[in-house]
Design an enzyme around this catalytic site. Structure first.
Site, PDB file in Angstrom:
ATOM      1  N   TYR B 130       0.839  -1.190   0.000  1.00 33.24           N
ATOM      2  CA  TYR B 130       0.000   0.000   0.000  1.00 33.24           C
ATOM      3  C   TYR B 130       0.872   1.237   0.000  1.00 33.24           C
ATOM      4  O   TYR B 130       1.844   1.323   0.753  1.00 33.24           O
ATOM      5  CB  TYR B 130      -0.929   0.018   1.224  1.00 33.24           C
ATOM      6  CG  TYR B 130      -1.930   1.141   1.103  1.00 33.24           C
ATOM      7  CD1 TYR B 130      -3.081   0.961   0.342  1.00 33.24           C
ATOM      8  CD2 TYR B 130      -1.688   2.379   1.666  1.00 33.24           C
ATOM      9  CE1 TYR B 130      -3.978   1.999   0.169  1.00 33.24           C
ATOM     10  CE2 TYR B 130      -2.583   3.428   1.496  1.00 33.24           C
ATOM     11  CZ  TYR B 130      -3.723   3.228   0.745  1.00 33.24           C
ATOM     12  OH  TYR B 130      -4.604   4.263   0.554  1.00 33.24           O
ATOM     13  N   GLN B 191     -10.749   0.138   0.929  1.00 32.34           N
ATOM     14  CA  GLN B 191     -11.193  -0.646  -0.234  1.00 32.34           C
ATOM     15  C   GLN B 191     -10.000  -1.295  -0.951  1.00 32.34           C
ATOM     16  O   GLN B 191     -10.124  -2.415  -1.475  1.00 32.34           O
ATOM     17  CB  GLN B 191     -12.044   0.209  -1.194  1.00 32.34           C
ATOM     18  CG  GLN B 191     -11.383   1.447  -1.788  1.00 32.34           C
ATOM     19  CD  GLN B 191     -11.519   2.677  -0.894  1.00 32.34           C
ATOM     20  OE1 GLN B 191     -11.709   2.572   0.326  1.00 32.34           O
ATOM     21  NE2 GLN B 191     -11.400   3.865  -1.491  1.00 32.34           N
ATOM     22  N   ASN B 214      -3.324   5.638   6.320  1.00 37.51           N
ATOM     23  CA  ASN B 214      -4.050   6.405   7.333  1.00 37.51           C
ATOM     24  C   ASN B 214      -4.857   5.460   8.234  1.00 37.51           C
ATOM     25  O   ASN B 214      -4.701   4.240   8.183  1.00 37.51           O
ATOM     26  CB  ASN B 214      -4.958   7.442   6.648  1.00 37.51           C
ATOM     27  CG  ASN B 214      -6.020   6.788   5.781  1.00 37.51           C
ATOM     28  OD1 ASN B 214      -6.289   5.589   5.899  1.00 37.51           O
ATOM     29  ND2 ASN B 214      -6.627   7.565   4.916  1.00 37.51           N
ATOM     30  N   SER B 237       6.406   8.745  13.712  1.00 33.93           N
ATOM     31  CA  SER B 237       7.856   8.553  13.694  1.00 33.93           C
ATOM     32  C   SER B 237       8.532   9.131  14.946  1.00 33.93           C
ATOM     33  O   SER B 237       7.976   9.997  15.613  1.00 33.93           O
ATOM     34  CB  SER B 237       8.406   9.227  12.440  1.00 33.93           C
ATOM     35  OG  SER B 237       9.711   8.793  12.193  1.00 33.93           O
ATOM     36  N   HIS B 262       7.826  15.450   9.942  1.00 31.81           N
ATOM     37  CA  HIS B 262       6.966  14.414   9.355  1.00 31.81           C
ATOM     38  C   HIS B 262       5.506  14.625   9.717  1.00 31.81           C
ATOM     39  O   HIS B 262       4.610  14.421   8.901  1.00 31.81           O
ATOM     40  CB  HIS B 262       7.368  13.029   9.885  1.00 31.81           C
ATOM     41  CG  HIS B 262       8.286  12.286   8.977  1.00 31.81           C
ATOM     42  ND1 HIS B 262       7.927  11.919   7.714  1.00 31.81           N
ATOM     43  CD2 HIS B 262       9.547  11.848   9.152  1.00 31.81           C
ATOM     44  CE1 HIS B 262       8.947  11.271   7.143  1.00 31.81           C
ATOM     45  NE2 HIS B 262       9.946  11.225   7.995  1.00 31.81           N
ATOM     46  N   HIS B 328      14.326   5.297  15.754  1.00 34.64           N
ATOM     47  CA  HIS B 328      15.636   5.709  15.233  1.00 34.64           C
ATOM     48  C   HIS B 328      16.503   6.198  16.384  1.00 34.64           C
ATOM     49  O   HIS B 328      16.045   7.003  17.190  1.00 34.64           O
ATOM     50  CB  HIS B 328      15.500   6.891  14.261  1.00 34.64           C
ATOM     51  CG  HIS B 328      14.575   6.648  13.106  1.00 34.64           C
ATOM     52  ND1 HIS B 328      13.290   7.148  13.062  1.00 34.64           N
ATOM     53  CD2 HIS B 328      14.753   5.978  11.952  1.00 34.64           C
ATOM     54  CE1 HIS B 328      12.719   6.789  11.915  1.00 34.64           C
ATOM     55  NE2 HIS B 328      13.575   6.066  11.220  1.00 34.64           N
ATOM     56  N   ASP B 361      16.693   6.958   5.744  1.00 38.78           N
ATOM     57  CA  ASP B 361      15.378   7.058   5.100  1.00 38.78           C
ATOM     58  C   ASP B 361      15.455   6.772   3.610  1.00 38.78           C
ATOM     59  O   ASP B 361      14.455   6.397   2.999  1.00 38.78           O
ATOM     60  CB  ASP B 361      14.802   8.462   5.294  1.00 38.78           C
ATOM     61  CG  ASP B 361      14.251   8.655   6.694  1.00 38.78           C
ATOM     62  OD1 ASP B 361      13.904   7.649   7.328  1.00 38.78           O
ATOM     63  OD2 ASP B 361      14.165   9.810   7.141  1.00 38.78           O
TER      64      ASP B 361
END
Lengths: 435, 435
Positions: B130, B191, B214, B237, B262, B328, B361
Site C-alpha cells: 500500500y 477498499q 491512514n 515517527s 513528518h 531511530h 530514510d
C-alpha cells in the site's frame, strides 16, 4: 461421513474450493467482556486478579498466593512419575538442540562507499507464556513455548496457568522448571493476559506473550498487541497426509485421528493416488473410531471436516496441498524426498511414513506451534526468532556521506522533507569547507 | 516548549515515566466504516472499488482503468527528472544489496538417533504494497517495501496507490517499476486493502500486505489479518539522539527536526551529557523553526512531544534509551562504538555524527520501515523475513522412531491423547514384529 472427492471428476474444482473456504470455527464474540476485564486489571491490579480467579476458577487467592512458591513447585514436581519425567527430559533436550540451531547471526560489513552496515540481534527482556487449564493443559506446549524463549536469551520467563478449584497439573510445573521459567502464576483467561501486558503489584509486565488459549485469551491477546508482542492466534489443528499405495492404511488412519481427537473443529485430510488406499484408510478410521477414548470428538471432526481426495498423480497431490497450506503435512509415499521440492506451503513436513505427526508434537525437536487455517502461505511456526528482534546499524564516514548524501538530499526534496535534506547538506557543507 | 529534564533532579523518574507513556496519537474509531467497506468490496468487487474511488478520490474509473497500463507507467516514468531518477537508482541498488544479505539459510542435519531434521525457507507467492496518496506518497517507501519482497523471491508484487483527482506521483511509479512491481492499481483506503486480501474480478488476491496508511488503511489491515499476513501497524515517527559535548548542535537540531517535520505527532528526543550542548541544540532548533518549509508541523511536534534530557554519563543515556526503545537512534558521541554494546532496544542505530538519520530514510541500505511506540522492545523493522516463511522438516528412520517414540507415547498418554500414542505404537509394533 467425511467428504470424498475425486480430482478427475467433473465439479472437482468447485468442491475443492468449498473445502478450502469451509468455516470450521465460530468464535464467540467475547470482545466486550474481554475489554472490561483488561480495564479492570489495569485499574485494580492484584485485587482484580484475585476477584476474577475466585469467580472463574473457584479459587481464593491472596497477593502472596498468586505465584507458586519454589516449595510448592518442588512438591508438585515430586508427584511426576519417573517415566513422564524422563520423557519430558528427552523432549526438552531435543527441542533445545533443534532451536539452538535457529539462532541467527549478526552481520557487519563495509561497502564500496566506505559505509559500515549491518544488523544485530537481541532478545526481548521478558516473555509471558499462557498455558490453558484443565484438559488442554499440555506440558508439551510449555516446552514448545518456553524453550525457544530461553534459547533466544530471554532473561525473565513467566507462565500463567489457571488452576480451577486449585488443581494444578504437576507435569506443567515440571516442564516449566525444565524450560527455565522463573515465575508461575495461578491465573488464567483474559485477566492473565492483561496482567502480563500491563503488570500489577505482583505480576511484572513482559514484552512478549505467547501460548494457546480459549476465545477469551485469544481476544485479550489481540487487544494487548502493540503494547506487547504476541505470537499467532492459532486456530483448530489440521493434518494433511499425502499417501500412495505403499502407505500403511492403519498408520495413516491413526495419524488422521491424532488431529481429529484434538477438537471437533480439527481437520484431517487424506490425498492419495490410490483409491484402494483411500478406502482402506477410511475403513481403518471407522474401526478405530469404535474404540478410541476420545471417539466422540474424533468422530465429529472426521464427519464434519474430514476429507479423502483421490488424485491421478503425486504432482497433483502437491499442487492441492499447496493450496491447502496445511499446518501438518505427512508424506507417506515411497519416495518422499522426490516429492519434497514440490511442496511450498506447510507449517511442518513429516517425511516418510516412519514419521508420525505425533513425533513432532512431543519429541522430534521442531516446534509444534504452527500456522493454521491456510496461514502457512505467509507465516511460520514458533521459533527463537519470535523472541529476538533485529536492530539495523549504519555508520557513514565523511567520504561515504559525500558519496551517497547528495542522492538522499535529492529524494528528500522530492518528498518535500526539507529538514531531511538540510541534515545531510549541513554535514556536506562542513566537509567541503574543510577540504 | 519541549520537555526539559535533568536525570539528577528530584522527581526525574516520575517525569521520565510520564514521557514514556505519553499518548501521541488519537486514532479515530473508523472500524465500523472499514468493516462496511470491506464487506462491500467482498460482495460487489470491482463495482464497489469504482464507486468508492469516485467518492473518495473524485476519480471515475472502469474495470479496465483500475490498473495503470504499461504505456501509462512509461509516460509517468518519462516525467521523472534525471537527478531523481539517478537518486532512486542509487537508493534501490543500495537497499537491494543490504537486503540480499538478509536471506536466511536452509538447514538439514542428522542427529544421534538417526533422525533427519531441518527447515526450509520459501517466499510468499504474492504480496501487495500500500502506498498513500497525496503528500505522504513517498517513492522511498515503495523501494523499502517492494525491494525486500522482490529479494525474498515473491513472484507477484502489486501496489495500490490512490490518485486523488487522477493525479499520480511519477516517482512512485518509477520506484515501483525499479523494484519489480507487476501491477499498480489506482485505488486506496480500506477498499484497496480489501481488494488485495479478498480479490475482485480485476485485482488478484495476495498473501501478504505491507505499507503505511491512514487510520482507514490501518483498521483494514487489522481486519484482514489472518486471511493474509500484514506488517506492523506503524505509529508516528520518532528519533532519539544521544549526544556528548563533541556533537555539532546544528546537525543534531536538524536531525531532530527531520522527524518533527513528518507529523505533528512525531517525537524527537535529545539525551545529552552536556547541558551546554542541550542548550545549543535547543537554540538551533528554534532558529531553524523560523525558516523551515514545514515549520508549523515541526513546531507543533517539538512543542508537544520534544524533549531534552540531561544525564550525568553515557551509561545512563543508554539505560534511558533502552527504556524508550526508539525507532531511530543516533549516537552523536566521540566514541560511538564504545556506546553501542550498551544499546539493546532500537529499530535502527545511526553510528557517529556523520550518519544523519535521513541517510537511513533513503540511501543507507537498511529498511526505513521500523518499529515505533516502544515496540522495538519486541519487534524488528521490515526485512526479507517478512516475505518468507519457514517450513520445519523431520524424517525418522525406524531406528530413530524406536529410540524416541516411546517417550512420545508416554507424553501422549499423559495428555490423554490416545490416537497420538497409537500412531507411534502401531509403527513400533510393526518394527518389533519384524526383528
Amino acid at each position: 461421513m467425511p467428504i470424498s472427492l475425486d480430482a478427475t471428476a467433473a465439479g472437482f474444482d468447485a468442491d475443492f474450493a468449498a473445502l478450502l473456504t469451509m468455516k470450521r470455527e465460530d468464535s464467540p464474540d467475547v470482545d466486550a467482556a474481554v475489554a472490561a476485564i483488561i480495564a479492570d486489571v489495569r485499574a485494580r491490579g492484584d485485587a482484580a486478579l484475585i476477584e476474577l480467579t475466585a469467580k472463574f476458577d473457584r479459587l481464593e487467592l491472596t497477593p502472596e498466593r498468586l505465584a507458586f512458591t519454589p516449595e510448592e513447585i518442588d512438591a508438585e514436581c515430586a508427584r511426576v512419575p519417573e517415566a513422564e519425567r524422563e520423557a519430558l527430559d528427552l523432549a526438552a533436550a531435543r527441542i533445545r538442540a533443534y532451536h539452538a540451531r535457529q539462532m541467527p547471526e549478526d552481520a557487519h560489513w563495509t561497502d564500496d562507499s566506505g559505509a559500515t552496515l549491518g544488523w544485530r540481534w537481541s532478545a526481548v527482556e521478558a516473555a509471558g507464556l499462557y498455558v490453558p487449564g484443565g484438559l488442554a493443559s499440555y506440558p508439551s506446549s510449555v516446552l514448545m513455548n518456553a524453550i525457544p524463549a530461553a534459547v533466544a536469551g530471554v532473561e525473565r520467563l513467566a507462565i500463567c496457568v489457571p488452576t480451577p478449584d486449585g488443581v494444578a497439573n504437576p507435569l506443567v510445573l515440571y516442564a516449566a522448571r525444565l524450560a527455565g521459567v522463573d515465575r508461575i502464576y495461578r491465573i488464567g483467561g483474559a485477566q492473565a493476559i492483561a496482567a502480563l501486558a500491563y503488570g500489577t503489584e505482583t505480576v511484572a509486565p513482559v514484552d512478549k506473550i505467547t501460548g494457546p488459549g480459549n476465545a477469551f485469551v485469544a481476544a485479550a491477546k489481540r487487544r494487548v498487541f502493540g503494547k506487547v508482542g504476541i505470537d499467532m492466534i492459532a486456530g483448530p489443528s489440521e493434518i494433511l497426509v499425502i499417501a500412495d499405495d505403499t502407505a500403511n492404511p492403519d498408520w495413516v488412519a491413526l495419524d488422521l485421528l491424532s488431529q481429529a481427537e484434538h477438537d471437533e473443529s480439527a481437520q484431517s485430510i487424506l490425498i492419495t493416488t490410490s483409491a484402494e488406499t483411500g478406502r482402506a484408510v477410511a475403513d481403518a478410521v471407522e474401526r478405530h473410531l469404535q474404540v478410541l477414548e476420545r471417539r466422540d470428538i474424533a468422530r465429529a471432526s472426521w464427519r464434519d471436516f474430514g476429507a479423502i481426495i483421490t488424485v491421478p498423480d503425486l504432482a497433483q497431490a502437491a499442487a492441492l496441498s499447496n493450496r491447502i497450506a496445511p499446518e501438518h503435512l505427512e508424506l507417506c509415499v515411497a519416495d518422499p524426498e522426490a516429492l519434497l521440492p514440490q511442496i511450498r506451503h506447510a507449517g511442518a513436513i513429516f517425511v516418510g511414513q516412519w514419521t508420525p505427526e505425533a513425533i513432532g508434537d512431543y519429541v522430534g525437536g521442531p516446534n509444534h506451534v504452527l500456522p493454521t487455517a491456510r496461514s502457512a502461505r505467509f507465516s511460520s511456526g514458533l521459533s527463537v526468532m519470535d523472541f529476538l528482534k533485529r536492530t539495523t546499524l549504519a555508520r557513514m564516514t565523511p567520504e561515504s556521506l559525500n558519496a551517497i548524501g547528495p542522492a538522499a538530499e535529492t529524494l528528500a526534496r522530492s518528498e518535500s522533507l526539507q529538514a531531511h535534506g538540510l541534515s545531510v547538506r549541513a554535514r556536506l557543507d562542513a566537509l567541503n569547507a574543510k577540504t
